[in-house]
Structures are given as C-alpha cells and as structure tokens.
Write an enzyme that holds these catalytic residues in place. Structure first.
Site, PDB file in Angstrom:
ATOM      1  N   ASN A  34       0.860  -1.187   0.000  1.00  0.00           N
ATOM      2  CA  ASN A  34       0.000   0.000   0.000  1.00  0.00           C
ATOM      3  C   ASN A  34       0.899   1.241   0.000  1.00  0.00           C
ATOM      4  O   ASN A  34       1.482   1.586   1.017  1.00  0.00           O
ATOM      5  CB  ASN A  34      -0.920  -0.014   1.225  1.00  0.00           C
ATOM      6  CG  ASN A  34      -1.777   1.245   1.321  1.00  0.00           C
ATOM      7  OD1 ASN A  34      -1.895   2.006   0.366  1.00  0.00           O
ATOM      8  ND2 ASN A  34      -2.380   1.459   2.474  1.00  0.00           N
ATOM      9  N   HIS A  40      -9.423   1.123   4.929  1.00  0.00           N
ATOM     10  CA  HIS A  40      -8.164   1.312   5.653  1.00  0.00           C
ATOM     11  C   HIS A  40      -8.397   2.278   6.814  1.00  0.00           C
ATOM     12  O   HIS A  40      -9.202   3.199   6.718  1.00  0.00           O
ATOM     13  CB  HIS A  40      -7.092   1.853   4.706  1.00  0.00           C
ATOM     14  CG  HIS A  40      -5.709   1.810   5.290  1.00  0.00           C
ATOM     15  ND1 HIS A  40      -5.256   2.765   6.169  1.00  0.00           N
ATOM     16  CD2 HIS A  40      -4.698   0.922   5.140  1.00  0.00           C
ATOM     17  CE1 HIS A  40      -4.010   2.471   6.527  1.00  0.00           C
ATOM     18  NE2 HIS A  40      -3.652   1.357   5.925  1.00  0.00           N
ATOM     19  N   GLU A  83      -6.838   4.694   7.870  1.00  0.00           N
ATOM     20  CA  GLU A  83      -6.620   6.101   7.543  1.00  0.00           C
ATOM     21  C   GLU A  83      -7.830   6.690   6.826  1.00  0.00           C
ATOM     22  O   GLU A  83      -8.135   7.873   6.984  1.00  0.00           O
ATOM     23  CB  GLU A  83      -5.345   6.239   6.701  1.00  0.00           C
ATOM     24  CG  GLU A  83      -4.099   5.942   7.526  1.00  0.00           C
ATOM     25  CD  GLU A  83      -2.888   5.526   6.716  1.00  0.00           C
ATOM     26  OE1 GLU A  83      -1.868   5.190   7.343  1.00  0.00           O
ATOM     27  OE2 GLU A  83      -2.961   5.517   5.469  1.00  0.00           O
ATOM     28  N   GLU A 143      -4.995  -4.696  10.632  1.00  0.00           N
ATOM     29  CA  GLU A 143      -3.951  -3.705  10.885  1.00  0.00           C
ATOM     30  C   GLU A 143      -4.243  -2.965  12.189  1.00  0.00           C
ATOM     31  O   GLU A 143      -5.098  -2.070  12.208  1.00  0.00           O
ATOM     32  CB  GLU A 143      -3.874  -2.694   9.742  1.00  0.00           C
ATOM     33  CG  GLU A 143      -3.332  -3.238   8.452  1.00  0.00           C
ATOM     34  CD  GLU A 143      -2.881  -2.129   7.514  1.00  0.00           C
ATOM     35  OE1 GLU A 143      -1.717  -2.144   7.096  1.00  0.00           O
ATOM     36  OE2 GLU A 143      -3.692  -1.230   7.238  1.00  0.00           O
ATOM     37  N   GLY A 184       2.999   2.491  10.739  1.00  0.00           N
ATOM     38  CA  GLY A 184       3.980   3.555  10.580  1.00  0.00           C
ATOM     39  C   GLY A 184       4.699   3.969  11.848  1.00  0.00           C
ATOM     40  O   GLY A 184       5.430   4.951  11.862  1.00  0.00           O
ATOM     41  N   SER A 188       3.696  -1.880  10.306  1.00  0.00           N
ATOM     42  CA  SER A 188       5.151  -1.899  10.499  1.00  0.00           C
ATOM     43  C   SER A 188       5.771  -3.250  10.131  1.00  0.00           C
ATOM     44  O   SER A 188       6.677  -3.736  10.806  1.00  0.00           O
ATOM     45  CB  SER A 188       5.508  -1.519  11.945  1.00  0.00           C
ATOM     46  OG  SER A 188       5.138  -0.172  12.211  1.00  0.00           O
TER      47      SER A 188
END
Length: 249
Positions: free
Chosen positions: A12, A97, A99, A167, A173, A212
């Site tokens: 991604n 996602h 985000e 996730e 991140g 990560s």
C-alpha cells in the site's frame, strides 16, 4: 487450512509516488521472479495505477487501487469508481483502511458498499479492520474487530472476491508491532468469524497482517497461524524491502 493458503504480499503506497517512481516499480518487477511462495500486489496512488498496470502486464506482480466510490459513475466530482480502476488494469481495491476511517469518517456500512462496488467491477476487495491503542488497552480488540467484520463484509464473500487485512492502528507507521501471540489471537478470532458466517469459503479467505511489517520481522509474522500474507506500508516503497518481505513467506 490455516497456513496452507498461498500468501499474498500487498504493498500500500498510500499518498506516495510520482511518475519517477516507475524505476522502483520496475525493480520490483525484475526481482519478482525470485518470489515463488507468494502472490505480489502493489497498490500505488490512483495517478499511477494505469501506468503501473500496463508495465506489469504479463509479470508476476498485480496492481490494485487504494479506494473507490460505491457508485459506478455519476456526479461525484473528484471520486473514482471501481470500474475506472478495472479499466486501468487493477485487479483489487483496498477498502476501509484505518486512515480512510479516521481521515474521512468512513463507516462500516460505507466500506461494505465499497467492497460490493469492487465485486461489481470484477475486482477483489481487501477489507481492512483494526483497533486503536486505546481500544487495545481497554481490552476491546476482539469486540471491535468483530463489529467491523460484521458491518464491513458483504454477504456472498468468498476466497476469490475477499481478502481481510488486520492492521492494528497503533502499529501503522510507528515501528511498533504486536507480539506473535497477539497476532495469532486476533487472526484466529477473524478466522472463526469468517468460518461461522461463510462456512467453507471462510476457511480459505486470506487474512493479511499489516502494521510496520519489514524484512526483519516478516518471517516471524508470516509463520503465525492464520496469517496468510501482509499488507505492507512504508517498506513497500522500496523494491528490495518489499521483495525481502515476500521472500520471508
């Protein structure tokens, strides 16, 4: 069945990549022949989907998109439909996602509609779920994931049209990852939900871990029961890192 499923390593790229990024993608294509045990998918920003898909034609790397509008067409300025990505050569679309959920307030119901839109266009939906740090600390991880699965997955999900990506939001991140035991617990729970709802097909749906993921931890994560690949963020921008993660399957 848990880890006999062929793994998928999906990259991604998020809001990263310009036309000059083709060189990095070409390096991925050149090295993909050495990856025998996993399928490879790269999801660049919408501006690159067409050029990447054209370059990847006939290779071992597939190309996907990062989001879509639920409708096939219409007065939706700035939005892109699943059919448009299909037309460019995409084979899958990431939906839900964290985000998108956080930045755009996307609900489970909307994500379900987007997954159905991906199917309508003949594409695989990669549906993302995961908890925040606060939710994990409060012991709500499984409840939250169960709610997201129930609301985000359409009826008729199969191993051919659906991939689920777990996730944990707090690991994206940040360099932090849950323990292998934590990942195993959540993936086993997801498998149970899928099997209860979709029976035999639920046993075969690929469940990816994301957050990560990097070459140094990929092999350990991929060895966990019911982990059938990875959704890779930052490390997928680098050809050598992405291919090294795939080699860890």
């Amino acid at each position: 069945m848990t880890n006999t499923i062929r793994p998928l390593i999906a990259g991604n790229w998020k809001m990263n990549g310009l036309t000059s990024s083709m060189a990095e993608f070409e390096a991925m294509l050149a090295g993909a022949g050495s990856v025998a045990k996993a399928d490879l998918l790269v999801c660049p920003p919408a501006t690159l989907v067409g050029s990447f898909a054209a370059k990847a034609r006939g290779s071992k790397v597939a190309v996907g998109a990062q989001d879509c509008h639920p409708k096939a067409s219409g007065a939706h300025t700035g939005d892109l439909s699943a059919e448009m990505f299909k037309d460019l050569g995409a084979v899958a679309i990431i939906v839900g996602h964290s985000e998108r959920r956080a930045d755009h307030g996307e609900t489970d119901a909307l994500i379900r509609q987007k997954a159905e839109a991906a199917w309508r266009a003949g594409l695989t939906a990669i549906v993302c779920i995961g908890e925040t740090r606060e939710q994990r600390d409060a012991g709500k991880t499984l409840d939250l994931c169960g709610t997201q699965l129930k609301g985000s997955l359409p009826d008729g999900s199969t191993s051919a049209n659906l991939v689920v990506a777990y996730e944990p939001v707090w690991a994206i991140g940040t360099g932090l990852t849950p323990t292998a035991k934590d990942v195993e617990e959540v993936h086993a729970f997801i498998r149970g939900v899928l099997t209860d709802r979709f029976k035999g097909e639920g046993e075969k749906v690929r469940i990816l871990y994301g957050g990560s993921v990097k070459p140094s931890n990929a092999a350990e994560l991929m060895a966990v029961a019911n982990v059938n690949g990875a959704l890779v963020g930052g490390a997928s921008l680098n050809a050598s890192d992405f291919l090294a993660i795939a080699a860890g399957c």
